[in-house]
Scaffold this active site. Structure first.
Site, PDB file in Angstrom:
ATOM      1  N   HIS A 175     -44.881 -48.436 -16.041  1.00  0.00           N
ATOM      2  CA  HIS A 175     -44.539 -49.888 -15.823  1.00  0.00           C
ATOM      3  C   HIS A 175     -43.158 -49.772 -16.109  1.00  0.00           C
ATOM      4  O   HIS A 175     -42.543 -49.083 -16.217  1.00  0.00           O
ATOM      5  CB  HIS A 175     -45.007 -50.985 -16.972  1.00  0.00           C
ATOM      6  CG  HIS A 175     -44.198 -50.856 -18.400  1.00  0.00           C
ATOM      7  ND1 HIS A 175     -44.372 -51.894 -19.179  1.00  0.00           N
ATOM      8  CD2 HIS A 175     -43.565 -49.777 -18.868  1.00  0.00           C
ATOM      9  CE1 HIS A 175     -43.860 -51.650 -20.276  1.00  0.00           C
ATOM     10  NE2 HIS A 175     -43.281 -50.341 -20.151  1.00  0.00           N
TER      11      HIS A 175
ATOM     12  N   CYS B  40     -36.468 -48.985 -20.707  1.00  0.00           N
ATOM     13  CA  CYS B  40     -37.612 -49.468 -20.234  1.00  0.00           C
ATOM     14  C   CYS B  40     -37.251 -50.261 -18.947  1.00  0.00           C
ATOM     15  O   CYS B  40     -38.204 -50.495 -17.934  1.00  0.00           O
ATOM     16  CB  CYS B  40     -38.245 -50.501 -21.010  1.00  0.00           C
ATOM     17  SG  CYS B  40     -39.036 -49.487 -22.253  1.00  0.00           S
TER      18      CYS B  40
ATOM     19  N   HIS C 210     -41.831 -45.845 -16.269  1.00  0.00           N
ATOM     20  CA  HIS C 210     -42.241 -44.870 -17.321  1.00  0.00           C
ATOM     21  C   HIS C 210     -43.714 -44.935 -17.826  1.00  0.00           C
ATOM     22  O   HIS C 210     -43.903 -46.309 -17.489  1.00  0.00           O
ATOM     23  CB  HIS C 210     -41.242 -44.744 -18.452  1.00  0.00           C
ATOM     24  CG  HIS C 210     -41.213 -46.261 -19.084  1.00  0.00           C
ATOM     25  ND1 HIS C 210     -40.178 -47.335 -18.486  1.00  0.00           N
ATOM     26  CD2 HIS C 210     -41.738 -46.732 -20.009  1.00  0.00           C
ATOM     27  CE1 HIS C 210     -40.507 -48.247 -19.388  1.00  0.00           C
ATOM     28  NE2 HIS C 210     -41.436 -48.047 -20.187  1.00  0.00           N
TER      29      HIS C 210
ATOM     30  N   HIS D 248     -46.786 -45.217 -20.905  1.00  0.00           N
ATOM     31  CA  HIS D 248     -47.238 -45.357 -22.311  1.00  0.00           C
ATOM     32  C   HIS D 248     -48.623 -45.060 -21.970  1.00  0.00           C
ATOM     33  O   HIS D 248     -49.344 -45.088 -21.360  1.00  0.00           O
ATOM     34  CB  HIS D 248     -47.230 -46.958 -22.610  1.00  0.00           C
ATOM     35  CG  HIS D 248     -45.668 -47.299 -22.818  1.00  0.00           C
ATOM     36  ND1 HIS D 248     -44.874 -46.859 -23.710  1.00  0.00           N
ATOM     37  CD2 HIS D 248     -44.951 -48.122 -21.993  1.00  0.00           C
ATOM     38  CE1 HIS D 248     -43.705 -47.722 -23.631  1.00  0.00           C
ATOM     39  NE2 HIS D 248     -43.807 -48.147 -22.528  1.00  0.00           N
TER      40      HIS D 248
ATOM     41  N   GLU E  72     -48.609 -50.265 -27.713  1.00  0.00           N
ATOM     42  CA  GLU E  72     -47.698 -49.442 -26.943  1.00  0.00           C
ATOM     43  C   GLU E  72     -47.191 -48.151 -27.212  1.00  0.00           C
ATOM     44  O   GLU E  72     -47.117 -47.286 -26.464  1.00  0.00           O
ATOM     45  CB  GLU E  72     -46.478 -50.439 -26.500  1.00  0.00           C
ATOM     46  CG  GLU E  72     -46.069 -50.046 -25.151  1.00  0.00           C
ATOM     47  CD  GLU E  72     -44.679 -50.997 -24.583  1.00  0.00           C
ATOM     48  OE1 GLU E  72     -44.897 -51.296 -23.424  1.00  0.00           O
ATOM     49  OE2 GLU E  72     -43.749 -50.853 -25.103  1.00  0.00           O
TER      50      GLU E  72
HETATM   51 NI    NI Z   1     -42.260 -49.218 -21.793  1.00  0.00          NI
END
Ligand code: NI
Length: 136
Positions: free
Chosen positions: A16, A35, A41, A43, A125
């Site tokens: 995301h 982010c 990137h 998760h 996350e």
């Molecule tokens: Ni993230």
């Protein structure tokens, strides 16, 4: 009959980018840090699905956790796993895929198949960051 909460944990990974069109590029960078990097990137998400109900006097179960797993695989993992949330998942076309927003979307995916039984979702996350949602 006693009421007990049971929990099934499922896993998915997804990419995301956090970005709000209401903020400038500079504000996005300040708010979301790395982010907000344009090239996304990933998760490793862990989702805990909690179902509550009376213990069945015959089986001794509240819910068949195999069934909860199948529902989660079909309605959540199949939709989100190995996807780019921003680009591949319609729910995030105009919704920033923060952990908070993802857990609410997952609730909407699951509640119809677990009516009155779904009581809590916890979405991790990272091993250190989680959010919790109870449907309101
Ligand atoms: Ni993230």
């Amino acid at each position: 009959m006693p009421k007990v909460t049971v929990t099934r944990r499922v896993h998915f990974n997804a990419a995301h980018r956090l970005h709000s069109p209401q903020l400038s590029d500079e504000e996005n960078a300040r708010t979301f840090g790395p982010c907000s990097n344009p090239n996304y990137h990933g998760h490793n998400y862990e989702l805990e699905i909690s179902v509550r109900g009376e213990v069945d006097p015959v089986t001794g179960f509240v819910a068949d956790l195999g069934e909860v797993k199948r529902i989660a695989e079909e309605l959540v993992v199949a939709v989100l796993d190995h996807k780019n949330l921003n680009l591949d998942v319609g729910a995030f076309a105009d919704l920033n895929p923060t952990t908070e927003n993802i857990v609410v979307v997952i609730w909407q995916m699951l509640e119809g198949r677990l009516p009155g039984r779904l009581v809590k979702l916890v979405l991790w996350e990272t091993p250190r960051n989680s959010v919790e949602y109870r449907g309101k």
